[in-house]
Design an enzyme around this catalytic site. Structure first.
Site, PDB file in Angstrom:
ATOM      1  N   LEU A   1       6.560   3.249   1.438  1.00 19.56           N
ATOM      2  CA  LEU A   1       7.445   2.265   1.616  1.00 19.56           C
ATOM      3  C   LEU A   1       8.585   2.060   2.543  1.00 19.56           C
ATOM      4  CD1 LEU A   1       8.125   1.430  -2.333  1.00 19.56           C
ATOM      5  CD2 LEU A   1       6.503   0.354  -0.585  1.00 19.56           C
ATOM      6  N   HIS A   2       9.106   1.205   3.342  1.00 20.83           N
ATOM      7  CA  HIS A   2       9.987   1.151   4.255  1.00 20.83           C
ATOM      8  C   HIS A   2      11.041  -0.090   4.255  1.00 20.83           C
ATOM      9  CE1 HIS A   2       7.515  -1.696   6.170  1.00 20.83           C
ATOM     10  NE2 HIS A   2       6.458  -0.980   6.233  1.00 20.83           N
TER      11      HIS A   2
ATOM     12  N   MET B   1       0.818  -1.087  -0.041  1.00 19.13           N
ATOM     13  CA  MET B   1       0.085  -0.077  -0.049  1.00 19.13           C
ATOM     14  C   MET B   1       0.980   1.207  -0.038  1.00 19.13           C
ATOM     15  SD  MET B   1      -3.400  -1.082   2.001  1.00 19.13           S
ATOM     16  CE  MET B   1      -2.935  -0.664   3.676  1.00 19.13           C
TER      17      MET B   1
ATOM     18  N   GLN C   1     -10.212  -2.513   2.295  1.00 18.57           N
ATOM     19  CA  GLN C   1      -9.860  -3.374   3.540  1.00 18.57           C
ATOM     20  C   GLN C   1      -9.773  -2.702   4.664  1.00 18.57           C
ATOM     21  OE1 GLN C   1      -5.753  -4.304   1.391  1.00 18.57           O
ATOM     22  NE2 GLN C   1      -5.047  -3.902   3.477  1.00 18.57           N
TER      23      GLN C   1
ATOM     24  N   GLY D   1       5.092 -10.281   4.195  1.00 17.90           N
ATOM     25  CA  GLY D   1       5.823 -10.305   5.460  1.00 17.90           C
ATOM     26  C   GLY D   1       5.303 -10.885   6.482  1.00 17.90           C
TER      27      GLY D   1
ATOM     28  N   VAL E   1      11.083  -6.902   9.410  1.00 14.61           N
ATOM     29  CA  VAL E   1      12.116  -6.154   9.666  1.00 14.61           C
ATOM     30  C   VAL E   1      11.676  -4.997  10.436  1.00 14.61           C
ATOM     31  CG1 VAL E   1      13.606  -4.462   8.447  1.00 14.61           C
ATOM     32  CG2 VAL E   1      12.859  -6.341   7.281  1.00 14.61           C
TER      33      VAL E   1
ATOM     34  N   ASP F   1       2.661  -9.296   8.884  1.00 19.40           N
ATOM     35  CA  ASP F   1       1.134  -9.518   8.885  1.00 19.40           C
ATOM     36  C   ASP F   1       1.011 -11.002   8.640  1.00 19.40           C
ATOM     37  OD1 ASP F   1       0.185  -6.587   8.523  1.00 19.40           O
ATOM     38  OD2 ASP F   1       2.125  -6.795   7.266  1.00 19.40           O
TER      39      ASP F   1
ATOM     40  N   HIS G   1       9.356  -3.465   3.493  1.00 24.10           N
ATOM     41  CA  HIS G   1       8.672  -3.651   2.070  1.00 24.10           C
ATOM     42  C   HIS G   1      10.089  -3.804   1.071  1.00 24.10           C
ATOM     43  CE1 HIS G   1       5.308  -0.613   3.236  1.00 24.10           C
ATOM     44  NE2 HIS G   1       4.910  -1.603   2.932  1.00 24.10           N
TER      45      HIS G   1
HETATM   46  P1  AMP Z   1       1.531  -3.138   3.482  1.00 25.62           P
HETATM   47  O1  AMP Z   1       1.896  -1.976   2.457  1.00 25.62           O
HETATM   48  O2  AMP Z   1       1.519  -2.510   4.955  1.00 25.62           O
HETATM   49  O3  AMP Z   1       0.167  -3.751   2.882  1.00 25.62           O
HETATM   50  O4  AMP Z   1       2.485  -4.315   3.231  1.00 25.62           O
HETATM   51  C1  AMP Z   1       2.788  -4.729   2.147  1.00 25.62           C
HETATM   52  C2  AMP Z   1       3.635  -5.946   2.376  1.00 25.62           C
HETATM   53  O5  AMP Z   1       4.823  -5.660   3.252  1.00 25.62           O
HETATM   54  C3  AMP Z   1       2.740  -7.090   3.396  1.00 25.62           C
HETATM   55  O6  AMP Z   1       3.192  -8.469   3.015  1.00 25.62           O
HETATM   56  C4  AMP Z   1       3.579  -6.904   4.769  1.00 25.62           C
HETATM   57  O7  AMP Z   1       3.260  -7.883   5.391  1.00 25.62           O
HETATM   58  C5  AMP Z   1       4.883  -6.444   4.225  1.00 25.62           C
HETATM   59  N1  AMP Z   1       5.458  -5.705   5.724  1.00 25.62           N
HETATM   60  C6  AMP Z   1       4.876  -4.769   6.310  1.00 25.62           C
HETATM   61  N2  AMP Z   1       5.658  -4.465   7.165  1.00 25.62           N
HETATM   62  C7  AMP Z   1       6.923  -5.303   7.220  1.00 25.62           C
HETATM   63  C8  AMP Z   1       8.113  -5.732   7.839  1.00 25.62           C
HETATM   64  N3  AMP Z   1       8.338  -4.745   9.067  1.00 25.62           N
HETATM   65  N4  AMP Z   1       9.081  -6.636   7.723  1.00 25.62           N
HETATM   66  C9  AMP Z   1       8.617  -7.241   6.473  1.00 25.62           C
HETATM   67  N5  AMP Z   1       7.542  -7.337   5.905  1.00 25.62           N
HETATM   68  C10 AMP Z   1       6.778  -6.251   6.147  1.00 25.62           C
END
Ligand code: AMP
Length: 280
Positions: free
Chosen positions: A33-34, A30, A61, A148, A177, A151, A37
């Site tokens: 990015l960090h 979404m 969602q 990740g 991470v 989640d 991601h």
């Molecule tokens: P999001 O943008 O929050 O929907 O996350 C996108 C993907 O990045 C999902 O598969 C998350 O589980 C993964 N993700 C989010 N935060 C982390 C993290 N700290 N470490 C590893 N994967 C992550």
């Protein structure tokens, strides 16, 4: 790096690569990015010939009272990071093209996996996740899709959906991470005030203490959840949604800790809801 908004064009690009025999790696996000991601993107780049990152804040969602409107959006910085990582295509569709007027098709995993934990506190959340991911998988046709552990429940739900709907992609689950103090990287961390940010480290620290207790021989899940609740509540300003000790395959609560176990928590600090978990 190509930036594609159009669904038909994205599908064409992916079909072309598939016909060439290239392996497609897909990282759905979404945005905002960090490092979490980026770890998924790096792994996709290692495994695959063609890496697609989607950036789409998926409205379906989010619950009506949730943070869809204020969710952090920073496309230009996200594009810079993706370029730096060597991503081939960023797919950033518009809400209106993903959900045109009259949209009425939903994909829903029923049962324990979606009803427990996050499902209890965010009704409808996983239905939005599985619907958007089905659409994205159909557009990108990925050989490998990267998720990740942060989640964890989402990944389990997606794995089940992919298996039961015979979607031809392999789900790769990668470790959480974290920031230096242990807080799991999350786009939502940007909501935290400096004071909240400091306190938020207690979530992972309490999971680590719980892990130590289990390693010392504690087998009773209620002792473990009480310990975690106590540590979090001691910090003040938290409201806990749940602390649970569950079977990592079924997400059912365990009555005794033996073998692989997941400890998972969700808590509010001020107006920010954070989740974290540890596999022991
Ligand atoms: P999001 O943008 O929050 O929907 O996350 C996108 C993907 O990045 C999902 O598969 C998350 O589980 C993964 N993700 C989010 N935060 C982390 C993290 N700290 N470490 C590893 N994967 C992550």
């Amino acid at each position: 790096m190509e930036i594609i908004k159009d669904i038909a064009l994205m599908r064409t690009r992916c079909r072309e690569r598939k016909l060439k025999g290239d392996k497609i790696g897909f990282v759905p996000t979404m945005g905002a990015l960090h490092k979490g991601h980026l770890s998924l993107i790096k792994r996709a780049r290692e495994d695959c010939d063609f890496t697609v990152v989607s950036i789409f804040v998926n409205p379906t969602q989010f619950g009506p009272e949730e943070d869809f409107k204020r969710y952090p959006r920073n496309l230009s910085e996200d594009l810079r990071l993706c370029e730096e990582e060597g991503v081939d295509v960023v797919f950033a569709p518009l809400k209106e093209s993903m959900y045109p007027d009259g949209f009425s098709t939903w994909v829903e995993v029923k049962g324990m996996l979606t009803e427990t934990l996050e499902g209890t506190f965010r009704p409808g959340h996983f239905k939005g996740v599985t619907t958007v991911l089905t659409k994205l998988f159909n557009i990108v046709l990925p050989d490998y899709s990267y998720f990740g552990e942060k989640d964890y429940q989402q990944a389990m739900v997606v794995k089940k959906m992919v298996q039961e709907l015979n979607i031809d992609t392999e789900i790769i689950l990668l470790p959480t991470v974290r920031e230096r103090d242990g807080l799991a990287c999350s786009s939502r961390n940007s909501y935290l005030s400096p004071e909240e940010r400091k306190k938020a480290a207690v979530l992972y620290n309490s999971l680590l203490k719980a892990k130590q207790e289990v390693e010392r021989g504690e087998k009773d899940p209620s002792i473990i959840t009480s310990l975690i609740r106590h540590l979090i509540e001691k910090e003040g300003s938290f409201k806990i949604d749940y602390v649970a000790v569950v079977n990592p395959d079924t997400l059912e609560p365990v009555d005794r800790i033996r073998g692989k176990t997941l400890i998972t928590i969700a808590a509010w600090i001020g107006g920010t809801r954070l989740i974290d978990n540890i596999l022991i």
